[in-house]
Design a protein around this motif. Structure first.
Motif, PDB file in Angstrom:
ATOM      1  N   GLU A 170       0.819  -1.205   0.000  1.00  0.00           N
ATOM      2  CA  GLU A 170       0.000   0.000   0.000  1.00  0.00           C
ATOM      3  C   GLU A 170       0.856   1.259   0.000  1.00  0.00           C
ATOM      4  OE1 GLU A 170      -3.159   0.270  -0.486  1.00  0.00           O
ATOM      5  OE2 GLU A 170      -3.445  -1.904  -0.557  1.00  0.00           O
ATOM      6  N   LEU A 171       1.933   1.253   0.787  1.00  0.00           N
ATOM      7  CA  LEU A 171       2.811   2.429   0.845  1.00  0.00           C
ATOM      8  C   LEU A 171       3.434   2.713  -0.515  1.00  0.00           C
ATOM      9  CD1 LEU A 171       4.384   4.634   2.338  1.00  0.00           C
ATOM     10  CD2 LEU A 171       6.078   2.880   2.958  1.00  0.00           C
ATOM     11  N   LEU A 172       3.978   1.689  -1.158  1.00  0.00           N
ATOM     12  CA  LEU A 172       4.617   1.906  -2.456  1.00  0.00           C
ATOM     13  C   LEU A 172       3.593   2.318  -3.508  1.00  0.00           C
ATOM     14  CD1 LEU A 172       7.175  -1.035  -2.479  1.00  0.00           C
ATOM     15  CD2 LEU A 172       7.661   1.395  -2.217  1.00  0.00           C
ATOM     16  N   SER A 173       2.404   1.751  -3.446  1.00  0.00           N
ATOM     17  CA  SER A 173       1.352   2.157  -4.380  1.00  0.00           C
ATOM     18  C   SER A 173       1.031   3.630  -4.211  1.00  0.00           C
ATOM     19  CB  SER A 173       0.089   1.314  -4.152  1.00  0.00           C
ATOM     20  OG  SER A 173       0.324  -0.053  -4.401  1.00  0.00           O
ATOM     21  N   ALA A 174       0.877   4.058  -2.975  1.00  0.00           N
ATOM     22  CA  ALA A 174       0.564   5.465  -2.709  1.00  0.00           C
ATOM     23  C   ALA A 174       1.710   6.376  -3.135  1.00  0.00           C
ATOM     24  CB  ALA A 174       0.257   5.655  -1.219  1.00  0.00           C
ATOM     25  N   TRP A 175       2.942   5.930  -2.915  1.00  0.00           N
ATOM     26  CA  TRP A 175       4.099   6.748  -3.302  1.00  0.00           C
ATOM     27  C   TRP A 175       4.151   6.934  -4.813  1.00  0.00           C
ATOM     28  CZ3 TRP A 175       9.162   5.607  -5.518  1.00  0.00           C
ATOM     29  CH2 TRP A 175      10.070   6.675  -5.400  1.00  0.00           C
ATOM     30  N   PHE A 176       3.896   5.879  -5.558  1.00  0.00           N
ATOM     31  CA  PHE A 176       3.929   5.994  -7.017  1.00  0.00           C
ATOM     32  C   PHE A 176       2.747   6.809  -7.541  1.00  0.00           C
ATOM     33  CE2 PHE A 176       6.857   2.278  -6.930  1.00  0.00           C
ATOM     34  CZ  PHE A 176       7.878   2.835  -7.682  1.00  0.00           C
ATOM     35  N   ARG A 177       1.677   6.884  -6.783  1.00  0.00           N
ATOM     36  CA  ARG A 177       0.564   7.750  -7.186  1.00  0.00           C
ATOM     37  C   ARG A 177       0.811   9.205  -6.806  1.00  0.00           C
ATOM     38  NH1 ARG A 177      -2.700   3.308  -5.319  1.00  0.00           N
ATOM     39  NH2 ARG A 177      -2.953   4.340  -3.302  1.00  0.00           N
ATOM     40  N   GLY A 178       1.892   9.476  -6.107  1.00  0.00           N
ATOM     41  CA  GLY A 178       2.205  10.833  -5.696  1.00  0.00           C
ATOM     42  C   GLY A 178       1.504  11.260  -4.428  1.00  0.00           C
ATOM     43  N   GLU A 179       0.982  10.294  -3.660  1.00  0.00           N
ATOM     44  CA  GLU A 179       0.235  10.614  -2.444  1.00  0.00           C
ATOM     45  C   GLU A 179       1.137  10.677  -1.212  1.00  0.00           C
ATOM     46  OE1 GLU A 179      -2.692   7.545  -2.348  1.00  0.00           O
ATOM     47  OE2 GLU A 179      -3.657   8.195  -4.210  1.00  0.00           O
ATOM     48  N   VAL A 180       2.382  10.267  -1.332  1.00  0.00           N
ATOM     49  CA  VAL A 180       3.344  10.324  -0.235  1.00  0.00           C
ATOM     50  C   VAL A 180       4.454  11.283  -0.651  1.00  0.00           C
ATOM     51  CG1 VAL A 180       4.985   9.026   1.170  1.00  0.00           C
ATOM     52  CG2 VAL A 180       2.812   7.970   0.482  1.00  0.00           C
ATOM     53  N   ASP A 181       4.580  12.367   0.077  1.00  0.00           N
ATOM     54  CA  ASP A 181       5.498  13.438  -0.315  1.00  0.00           C
ATOM     55  C   ASP A 181       6.879  13.192   0.292  1.00  0.00           C
ATOM     56  OD1 ASP A 181       6.608  15.751  -1.273  1.00  0.00           O
ATOM     57  OD2 ASP A 181       5.662  17.063   0.208  1.00  0.00           O
ATOM     58  N   THR A 182       7.641  12.340  -0.345  1.00  0.00           N
ATOM     59  CA  THR A 182       9.013  12.091   0.073  1.00  0.00           C
ATOM     60  C   THR A 182       9.807  11.596  -1.120  1.00  0.00           C
ATOM     61  OG1 THR A 182      10.387  11.060   1.797  1.00  0.00           O
ATOM     62  CG2 THR A 182       8.744   9.659   0.738  1.00  0.00           C
TER      63      THR A 182
END
Length: 210
Positions: A170-182
């Motif tokens: 879930e974390l990596l999915s969100a990161w690739f969607r641009g939902e995790v700002d890091t």
């Protein structure tokens, strides 16, 4: 069947199947599976659509084959990186987490499939459970290899593995969607730190890291 231009029939069939898999990956990872048709995939593969059914029963069968092929590449890569990394918890964890992030980021199609296609497809959600189980098995095997004594029962270790793999998915999915700002480096560092301090594994991890 006789060879055609010196190429055996079985080799030609394998080549056509590989072309369809490549076309399926390209379509899934760019336009999305909702846009897929047998004729469109076949045309992208440079084949007459009658050859599609030589390898796949329907579009769903191709979709699963594409995802299974990418999952197999990922699990083979993870195992190879783990096998080649030092038998030290932090070093191996860092090597594997870095390799996973870079594997997905290296091909934008993989990232798109993870971030958008899996959540949108009930069929892929079912397949995700199988892939998660495989990855959880790798995690469990690595814990047994790296820790002299595992401070968890097998049931608790299995639950820990499932929780970690599902959460990182879930974390990596969100990161690739641009939902995790890091950025990528901080993401890797965070995941490594999380893995090294997970629940009841912490005492053993502290001992290993001394």
């Amino acid at each position: 069947m006789r060879p055609y231009r010196g190429v055996p029939a079985e080799q030609r069939r394998a080549g056509r199947r590989a072309a369809l898999l490549a076309a399926g990956l390209d379509l899934l990872g760019t336009q999305g599976w909702a846009a897929a048709t047998v004729r469109g995939v076949s045309a992208r593969a440079g084949l007459n659509d009658r050859y599609f059914y030589e390898s796949f029963a329907d579009l769903d069968a191709l979709l699963l084959a594409v995802v299974d092929d990418q999952a197999a590449q990922a699990t083979d890569m993870i195992q190879a990186v783990a096998d080649g990394a030092p038998r030290r918890l932090r070093a191996r964890t860092t090597a594997v987490v870095t390799a996973i992030v870079d594997f997905l980021a290296a091909d934008p199609r993989r990232a798109r499939i993870l971030a958008y296609e899996f959540p949108a497809s009930p069929l892929l959600q079912q397949r995700r459970r199988r892939i998660t189980g495989v990855l959880a098995g790798i995690f469990t095997a690595q814990v047994h290899e790296l820790l002299d004594e595992v401070p968890l029962s097998e049931t608790d270790l299995a639950m820990t593995a499932l929780t970690i793999v599902s959460g990182l998915w879930e974390l990596l999915s969100a990161w690739f969607r641009g939902e995790v700002d890091t950025d990528r480096d901080h993401l890797v560092d965070y995941v490594v730190a999380l893995l090294l301090t997970t629940t009841d594994l912490a005492p053993a991890l502290d001992h290993r890291l001394r």
